[in-house]
Structure formats: C-alpha cells, structure tokens
Design a protein around this motif. Structure first.
Motif, PDB file in Angstrom:
ATOM      1  N   GLU A 137       0.842  -1.218   0.000  1.00 21.66           N
ATOM      2  CA  GLU A 137       0.000   0.000   0.000  1.00 21.66           C
ATOM      3  C   GLU A 137       0.869   1.257   0.000  1.00 21.66           C
ATOM      4  O   GLU A 137       0.528   2.263  -0.622  1.00 21.66           O
ATOM      5  CB  GLU A 137      -0.923   0.011   1.228  1.00 21.66           C
ATOM      6  N   VAL A 138       1.995   1.194   0.708  1.00 26.94           N
ATOM      7  CA  VAL A 138       2.931   2.326   0.740  1.00 26.94           C
ATOM      8  C   VAL A 138       3.512   2.520  -0.658  1.00 26.94           C
ATOM      9  O   VAL A 138       3.560   3.629  -1.193  1.00 26.94           O
ATOM     10  CB  VAL A 138       4.063   2.072   1.772  1.00 26.94           C
ATOM     11  N   ARG A 139       3.920   1.434  -1.283  1.00 30.86           N
ATOM     12  CA  ARG A 139       4.555   1.533  -2.609  1.00 30.86           C
ATOM     13  C   ARG A 139       3.576   2.067  -3.653  1.00 30.86           C
ATOM     14  O   ARG A 139       3.940   2.866  -4.501  1.00 30.86           O
ATOM     15  CB  ARG A 139       5.115   0.169  -3.061  1.00 30.86           C
ATOM     16  N   THR A 140       2.325   1.623  -3.590  1.00 29.57           N
ATOM     17  CA  THR A 140       1.341   2.114  -4.563  1.00 29.57           C
ATOM     18  C   THR A 140       1.187   3.625  -4.452  1.00 29.57           C
ATOM     19  O   THR A 140       1.233   4.348  -5.459  1.00 29.57           O
ATOM     20  CB  THR A 140      -0.021   1.418  -4.320  1.00 29.57           C
ATOM     21  N   LEU A 141       1.034   4.108  -3.234  1.00 31.23           N
ATOM     22  CA  LEU A 141       0.839   5.550  -3.029  1.00 31.23           C
ATOM     23  C   LEU A 141       2.057   6.355  -3.475  1.00 31.23           C
ATOM     24  O   LEU A 141       1.947   7.350  -4.178  1.00 31.23           O
ATOM     25  CB  LEU A 141       0.574   5.828  -1.539  1.00 31.23           C
ATOM     26  N   ILE A 142       3.239   5.894  -3.065  1.00 32.35           N
ATOM     27  CA  ILE A 142       4.460   6.653  -3.379  1.00 32.35           C
ATOM     28  C   ILE A 142       4.773   6.552  -4.878  1.00 32.35           C
ATOM     29  O   ILE A 142       5.210   7.522  -5.497  1.00 32.35           O
ATOM     30  CB  ILE A 142       5.652   6.170  -2.506  1.00 32.35           C
ATOM     31  N   THR A 143       4.526   5.403  -5.471  1.00 31.02           N
ATOM     32  CA  THR A 143       4.764   5.247  -6.913  1.00 31.02           C
ATOM     33  C   THR A 143       3.872   6.196  -7.714  1.00 31.02           C
ATOM     34  O   THR A 143       4.329   6.850  -8.661  1.00 31.02           O
ATOM     35  CB  THR A 143       4.528   3.779  -7.346  1.00 31.02           C
ATOM     36  N   ASP A 144       2.610   6.305  -7.332  1.00 28.56           N
ATOM     37  CA  ASP A 144       1.693   7.242  -8.023  1.00 28.56           C
ATOM     38  C   ASP A 144       2.208   8.668  -7.912  1.00 28.56           C
ATOM     39  O   ASP A 144       2.186   9.426  -8.891  1.00 28.56           O
ATOM     40  CB  ASP A 144       0.286   7.166  -7.406  1.00 28.56           C
ATOM     41  N   LEU A 145       2.679   9.027  -6.719  1.00 28.24           N
ATOM     42  CA  LEU A 145       3.210  10.373  -6.493  1.00 28.24           C
ATOM     43  C   LEU A 145       4.432  10.609  -7.399  1.00 28.24           C
ATOM     44  O   LEU A 145       4.554  11.654  -8.050  1.00 28.24           O
ATOM     45  CB  LEU A 145       3.593  10.485  -5.006  1.00 28.24           C
ATOM     46  N   GLN A 146       5.320   9.630  -7.452  1.00 29.78           N
ATOM     47  CA  GLN A 146       6.536   9.748  -8.287  1.00 29.78           C
ATOM     48  C   GLN A 146       6.184   9.909  -9.755  1.00 29.78           C
ATOM     49  O   GLN A 146       6.769  10.732 -10.469  1.00 29.78           O
ATOM     50  CB  GLN A 146       7.422   8.507  -8.078  1.00 29.78           C
ATOM     51  N   ARG A 147       5.216   9.130 -10.215  1.00 30.03           N
ATOM     52  CA  ARG A 147       4.828   9.215 -11.639  1.00 30.03           C
ATOM     53  C   ARG A 147       4.238  10.584 -11.948  1.00 30.03           C
ATOM     54  O   ARG A 147       4.483  11.128 -13.023  1.00 30.03           O
ATOM     55  CB  ARG A 147       3.835   8.105 -11.981  1.00 30.03           C
ATOM     56  N   SER A 148       3.459  11.139 -11.018  1.00 30.28           N
ATOM     57  CA  SER A 148       2.858  12.446 -11.316  1.00 30.28           C
ATOM     58  C   SER A 148       3.925  13.536 -11.315  1.00 30.28           C
ATOM     59  O   SER A 148       3.875  14.458 -12.138  1.00 30.28           O
ATOM     60  CB  SER A 148       1.694  12.764 -10.371  1.00 30.28           C
ATOM     61  N   ILE A 149       4.930  13.422 -10.461  1.00 28.20           N
ATOM     62  CA  ILE A 149       6.021  14.412 -10.449  1.00 28.20           C
ATOM     63  C   ILE A 149       6.817  14.312 -11.760  1.00 28.20           C
ATOM     64  O   ILE A 149       7.157  15.327 -12.372  1.00 28.20           O
ATOM     65  CB  ILE A 149       6.941  14.206  -9.218  1.00 28.20           C
ATOM     66  N   ALA A 150       7.079  13.092 -12.209  1.00 25.31           N
ATOM     67  CA  ALA A 150       7.839  12.906 -13.464  1.00 25.31           C
ATOM     68  C   ALA A 150       7.041  13.415 -14.660  1.00 25.31           C
ATOM     69  O   ALA A 150       7.597  14.062 -15.558  1.00 25.31           O
ATOM     70  CB  ALA A 150       8.199  11.430 -13.642  1.00 25.31           C
ATOM     71  N   ALA A 151       5.741  13.167 -14.656  1.00 25.80           N
ATOM     72  CA  ALA A 151       4.903  13.620 -15.780  1.00 25.80           C
ATOM     73  C   ALA A 151       4.880  15.140 -15.832  1.00 25.80           C
ATOM     74  O   ALA A 151       4.964  15.739 -16.912  1.00 25.80           O
ATOM     75  CB  ALA A 151       3.486  13.066 -15.624  1.00 25.80           C
ATOM     76  N   GLU A 152       4.806  15.771 -14.669  1.00 19.04           N
ATOM     77  CA  GLU A 152       4.791  17.239 -14.625  1.00 19.04           C
ATOM     78  C   GLU A 152       6.123  17.797 -15.143  1.00 19.04           C
ATOM     79  O   GLU A 152       6.144  18.762 -15.901  1.00 19.04           O
ATOM     80  CB  GLU A 152       4.544  17.693 -13.185  1.00 19.04           C
ATOM     81  N   ALA A 153       7.218  17.151 -14.757  1.00 17.73           N
ATOM     82  CA  ALA A 153       8.538  17.622 -15.208  1.00 17.73           C
ATOM     83  C   ALA A 153       8.694  17.456 -16.718  1.00 17.73           C
ATOM     84  O   ALA A 153       9.364  18.252 -17.377  1.00 17.73           O
ATOM     85  CB  ALA A 153       9.639  16.866 -14.474  1.00 17.73           C
ATOM     86  N   ALA A 154       8.066  16.422 -17.266  1.00 18.31           N
ATOM     87  CA  ALA A 154       8.159  16.206 -18.713  1.00 18.31           C
ATOM     88  C   ALA A 154       7.316  17.219 -19.479  1.00 18.31           C
ATOM     89  O   ALA A 154       7.635  17.572 -20.614  1.00 18.31           O
ATOM     90  CB  ALA A 154       7.711  14.787 -19.062  1.00 18.31           C
ATOM     91  N   GLN A 155       6.254  17.692 -18.841  1.00 22.64           N
ATOM     92  CA  GLN A 155       5.380  18.667 -19.511  1.00 22.64           C
ATOM     93  C   GLN A 155       5.867  20.097 -19.344  1.00 22.64           C
ATOM     94  O   GLN A 155       5.791  20.890 -20.261  1.00 22.64           O
ATOM     95  CB  GLN A 155       3.964  18.574 -18.938  1.00 22.64           C
ATOM     96  N   GLU A 156       6.350  20.400 -18.134  1.00 28.00           N
ATOM     97  CA  GLU A 156       6.632  21.805 -17.820  1.00 28.00           C
ATOM     98  C   GLU A 156       8.116  22.144 -17.775  1.00 28.00           C
ATOM     99  O   GLU A 156       8.483  23.296 -17.629  1.00 28.00           O
ATOM    100  CB  GLU A 156       6.005  22.153 -16.469  1.00 28.00           C
ATOM    101  N   ALA A 157       8.985  21.126 -17.846  1.00 32.50           N
ATOM    102  CA  ALA A 157      10.419  21.400 -17.759  1.00 32.50           C
ATOM    103  C   ALA A 157      11.144  20.590 -18.824  1.00 32.50           C
ATOM    104  O   ALA A 157      10.520  20.000 -19.710  1.00 32.50           O
ATOM    105  CB  ALA A 157      10.924  21.047 -16.364  1.00 32.50           C
TER     106      ALA A 157
END
Ligand SMILES: Nc1ncnc2c1ncn2[C@@H]1O[C@H](COP(=O)(O)OP(=O)(O)O)[C@@H](O)[C@H]1O
Ligand SMILES: Nc1ccn([C@@H]2O[C@H](COP(=O)(O)OP(=O)(O)O)[C@@H](O)[C@H]2O)c(=O)n1
Length: 235
Positions: free
Chosen positions: A111-131
C-alpha cells in the motif's frame, strides 16, 4: 492528449545504498537543467511520519492502514531539493539512524509503494510537460515506476567502498564504525532486494556502472555523456 516538451528527457538512476545515486543524480540534473527527485527521501518521510505518529513499523497491516494519512511534498530543484510531511520540513529528521533502520520494512508494504509510486509518476509527468525533464533516483525506478524512461542507469559498488563512503558521512554520536555500517548496509540491501513488491533490481535495459574505482566526477561525466547521446539520437 498530454503535451510533453519536445526535448524532455526522463532519466532513471537505481542502485543500492552508497553507490552514488543522490550525488550523481543531483549533479547531472543541475548540469543539464533537469529536475531531480530523490525517491528514497519519500520512503524515509513516510517512515518518519509512522514513527512520530506511534505506528508500529514492524506491523505491515498497521502501516498499510496509515499509509494514506501523511501528505508528502518533494521539491525538485537539484540545487536545493526539499521534502515536507504535512507541511513540516522533514529533510533533517529523515536522515536519522532510526529512520534508516526502519525504512526497508515500511517501504516493503504494498500500500505504501502504490501511493508513493503514483506520487513519483505524477512528479515525473509534470517535469516532462513543464520542464526539460527529470532525473529520478531510487531502487525500482527503471523496473517499475518509469519503465519507459529514456535512459536507465544502475549504479553498483563494492560493499567495502559503499560502507566507507557512508561512514564518512556520519558524525558525532551517530557515528558508527566501518564494520557496523557495512553490516547495516548489507542488511538493508538484502531487505530491499528480497521484498515481494518492486524489489531493488537492475532493469534489463539499464546501463550498469560500477563506481567502486571511479571518482564521483567521473561518474557524473559518464552519465551526462549518456544523457547527451540520448538527446542527440532523438533529434
Ligand atoms: N564515486 C564516488 N567516489 C567516492 N565517493 C563517492 C562516490 N559517489 C558518491 N560518493 C560519496 O558517497 C556518499 C554516498 O553517496 P550518495 O550519492 O548519497 O549515494 P546513494 O544515493 O547511492 O546512497 C556521499 O558522501 C558521496 O559524496
Ligand atoms: N525507489 C525506492 C527508493 C528507496 N526505497 C527505500 O527507501 C530506503 C532509503 O532509500 P535512500 O535512497 O534514501 O537510501 P540511501 O541509499 O541514500 O541510504 C531504501 O533502503 C529502500 O528501502 C525504495 O524502496 N524504493
């Protein structure tokens, strides 16, 4: 449809403790104008929250139930990365020996990994779009979090070299001798590599770099070259 900056590059850097992931990732990101994410800091942050909120970190069920409660926010500037938990600066507290000794148990809970993995993917997606992109370092970035990363690096080094690097960082009352540091490090590697969910592992398409005999500058240079080659190949 998502808009991704045409030149955005996603770099995954994995490996065991003390191989140079954080130092290399920060420097590569700073040199190339990319963002930087320390995923170990996120697992440390959730572990710190569990400890300060009286959750038994040896009880996977209790950890799973509490996993969604803290809000973890990572700042991705490689020159000044930050981490907060419920708005509190966690950069100092997440580096204590207590957190280090408990983080593998907490990070093994699915459950910890699912939550943190989702957070990591959203941070990476934002960096790919905005940076221009991002360097993400951890244990399972190339295998699980970002399997489509443009470049995957797997850093290794002998246990002796890694323990010497780590014990050189410890100061004052937390200073441990080299043998104790090496033992703790090997134990954490075994737990991280042996867990069922998303263990520490090299992705099949990752470039392995043994840093035992390399200076940090040499490792940085090597990874910068690999990223530049990737970018050039896409033009
Ligand atoms: N190639 C290297 N040679 C010597 N020391 C290194 C090298 N890479 C990293 N270090 C040092 O080792 C310590 C651990 O590095 P760090 O980047 O935190 O590793 P990791 O993130 O893999 O745990 C730091 O003090 C860092 O300066
Ligand atoms: N992607 C990741 C990153 C870290 N971790 C966990 O978080 C712990 C701390 O990671 P870290 O990168 O801060 O550890 P160090 O190598 O810096 O000591 C690891 O020992 C793993 O248990 C993980 O499970 N998956």
């Amino acid at each position: 449809m998502e808009t991704v900056a045409p030149s955005a590059v996603i770099v995954a850097i994995d490996g065991p403790s003390g191989t140079g992931k954080s130092s290399t990732s920060k420097a590569v990101a700073a040199k190339l104008g990319l963002r930087y994410l320390d995923t170990g800091a996120q697992y440390r942050a959730i572990t710190w929250w569990m400890i300060t909120n009286g959750v038994d970190t040896d009880d996977p069920q209790a950890v799973a139930i509490a996993a969604g409660k803290p809000t973890i926010v990572s700042g991705t500037d490689p020159a000044a990365p930050t981490i907060t938990v419920d708005g509190l600066d966690a950069a100092g507290p997440i580096r204590t020996q207590e957190v280090t000794s408990r983080v593998s148990a907490v990070s093994a809970v699915p459950e910890v990994r699912t939550l943190i993995t989702d957070l990591q993917r959203s941070i990476a997606a934002e960096a790919a779009q905005e940076a221009e992109g991002i360097v993400v370092e951890g244990r399972d970035i190339g295998t699980t979090v970002l399997p489509d990363a443009d470049l995957k690096i797997f850093l290794t080094a002998s246990a002796e070299a890694r323990a010497a690097r780590r014990s050189g960082e410890l100061r004052g009352k937390e200073a441990a001798d080299l043998a104790a540091t090496k033992e703790a490090l090997i134990k954490r590697d075994a737990a991280d590599s042996g867990r069922k969910t998303s263990p520490l592992a090299k992705a099949d398409d990752a470039v392995e770099v043994d840093t035992t005999e390399l200076t940090l500058d040499r490792v940085i240079e090597c990874v910068v070259t690999l990223v530049e080659e990737k970018r050039a190949g896409r033009k």
